[in-house]
Motif scaffolding. Structure first.
Motif, PDB file in Angstrom:
ATOM      1  N   ARG A 173       0.634   3.883  -3.228  1.00 40.41           N
ATOM      2  CA  ARG A 173       0.527   5.430  -2.191  1.00 40.41           C
ATOM      3  C   ARG A 173       1.474   6.693  -2.793  1.00 40.41           C
ATOM      4  O   ARG A 173       1.419   7.937  -2.947  1.00 40.41           O
ATOM      5  CB  ARG A 173       0.332   5.560  -0.934  1.00 40.41           C
ATOM      6  N   THR A 174       3.337   5.430  -2.715  1.00 43.37           N
ATOM      7  CA  THR A 174       4.234   6.976  -3.874  1.00 43.37           C
ATOM      8  C   THR A 174       4.409   7.013  -4.836  1.00 43.37           C
ATOM      9  O   THR A 174       4.668   8.257  -5.280  1.00 43.37           O
ATOM     10  CB  THR A 174       5.618   5.783  -3.001  1.00 43.37           C
ATOM     11  N   MET A 200      -6.682   0.800  -5.381  1.00 47.64           N
ATOM     12  CA  MET A 200      -5.179   0.661  -5.690  1.00 47.64           C
ATOM     13  C   MET A 200      -4.390  -0.033  -6.507  1.00 47.64           C
ATOM     14  O   MET A 200      -3.207  -0.503  -7.100  1.00 47.64           O
ATOM     15  CB  MET A 200      -4.225  -0.108  -5.087  1.00 47.64           C
ATOM     16  N   ASP A 213      -7.888  10.767   0.347  1.00 47.79           N
ATOM     17  CA  ASP A 213      -8.712  10.505   1.505  1.00 47.79           C
ATOM     18  C   ASP A 213     -10.562  10.476   0.347  1.00 47.79           C
ATOM     19  O   ASP A 213     -10.966  11.919   0.840  1.00 47.79           O
ATOM     20  CB  ASP A 213      -8.776  11.138   2.765  1.00 47.79           C
ATOM     21  N   ARG A 245       1.383   7.261  -6.634  1.00 47.76           N
ATOM     22  CA  ARG A 245       0.993   8.615  -7.126  1.00 47.76           C
ATOM     23  C   ARG A 245      -0.425   8.790  -5.504  1.00 47.76           C
ATOM     24  O   ARG A 245      -0.157   8.262  -4.653  1.00 47.76           O
ATOM     25  CB  ARG A 245      -0.109   8.420  -8.449  1.00 47.76           C
ATOM     26  N   GLU A 246      -1.074  10.101  -5.818  1.00 49.87           N
ATOM     27  CA  GLU A 246      -1.183  10.388  -4.709  1.00 49.87           C
ATOM     28  C   GLU A 246      -2.923   9.861  -4.797  1.00 49.87           C
ATOM     29  O   GLU A 246      -3.644  10.401  -5.653  1.00 49.87           O
ATOM     30  CB  GLU A 246      -1.725  11.803  -4.890  1.00 49.87           C
ATOM     31  N   ILE A 247      -3.257   8.924  -3.393  1.00 55.84           N
ATOM     32  CA  ILE A 247      -5.018   8.752  -3.217  1.00 55.84           C
ATOM     33  C   ILE A 247      -4.955   9.283  -2.716  1.00 55.84           C
ATOM     34  O   ILE A 247      -4.541   9.249  -1.397  1.00 55.84           O
ATOM     35  CB  ILE A 247      -4.933   7.614  -3.956  1.00 55.84           C
ATOM     36  N   VAL A 296       0.660  -1.253   0.123  1.00 53.90           N
ATOM     37  CA  VAL A 296      -0.453  -0.160  -0.248  1.00 53.90           C
ATOM     38  C   VAL A 296       0.608   1.324   0.012  1.00 53.90           C
ATOM     39  O   VAL A 296       0.854   2.582  -0.798  1.00 53.90           O
ATOM     40  CB  VAL A 296      -0.917  -0.266   1.004  1.00 53.90           C
ATOM     41  N   GLU A 297       2.206   1.312   0.940  1.00 57.09           N
ATOM     42  CA  GLU A 297       2.757   2.668   0.781  1.00 57.09           C
ATOM     43  C   GLU A 297       3.840   3.025  -0.434  1.00 57.09           C
ATOM     44  O   GLU A 297       3.422   3.485  -0.894  1.00 57.09           O
ATOM     45  CB  GLU A 297       3.819   2.560   1.661  1.00 57.09           C
ATOM     46  N   ASN A 339     -12.260   0.093   3.014  1.00 60.65           N
ATOM     47  CA  ASN A 339     -11.215   0.226   3.625  1.00 60.65           C
ATOM     48  C   ASN A 339     -10.068  -1.012   4.178  1.00 60.65           C
ATOM     49  O   ASN A 339     -10.314  -1.461   4.656  1.00 60.65           O
ATOM     50  CB  ASN A 339     -10.512   1.381   3.791  1.00 60.65           C
TER      51      ASN A 339
END
Length: 166
Positions: free
Chosen positions: A70-71, A134, A77, A73-75, A66-67, A109
């Motif tokens: 997230r690095t 994701m 909240d 592309r910007e996801i 998951v990290e 989630n």
């Protein structure tokens, strides 16, 4: 818990651990004093739960995945009640980028399996899409508006489609 029973010249040791009782006969000489008998410690058997250890390792791997996403592309909240715009890469004869705009009526989630349920109007008909966030097909997520809602699941919007019209 350890209790000792004296029976003639023999010393019987009774060990009770986790509801399992075993009798251990040991030949102790009467020359040993009581202090050495009292200081003996019976080694405990440690039970390892391999299924819990494997689960822990899998959870750590999922967090790392998951990290990593997230690095790349910007996801943001995303919560129910948000009006969002997604840019999805669609595989037809060739790859093209499609824009989808709608209101989030539900979210889930679960790390890499995070999904949202998006409701939108297509030619006057309400369409719901269950989209994983994701996956690499999602190129961009933009939050356009934040509606204040009091529920986690906005399934009542299925009957009221005017909420999307602006």
């Amino acid at each position: 818990m350890q209790t000792r029973l004296f029976w003639g010249a023999h010393v019987l040791t009774r060990l009770t651990t986790r509801g399992i009782t075993t009798l251990d006969e040991s030949q102790k000489s009467e020359s040993q004093d009581a202090s050495t008998i009292a200081t003996e410690v019976v080694p405990r058997i440690k039970f390892k739960r391999l299924d819990k250890t494997a689960t822990h390792i899998m959870q750590a791997g999922r967090r790392e995945a998951v990290e990593e996403v997230r690095t790349q592309r910007e996801i943001p909240d995303i919560r129910p009640g948000y009006i969002i715009q997604l840019r999805l890469e669609v595989h037809e004869n060739k790859r093209r980028v499609s824009t989808v705009k709608g209101i989030v009526i539900a979210g889930r989630n679960v790390g890499l399996n995070t999904t949202i349920r998006l409701r939108r109007l297509v030619a006057g008909v309400g369409v719901e899409s269950l989209l994983p966030l994701m996956i690499p097909n999602v190129k961009e997520i933009k939050v356009l508006d934040k509606k204040k809602v009091r529920r986690a699941k906005l399934y009542y919007l299925r009957d009221k489609m005017n909420a999307l019209k602006k």
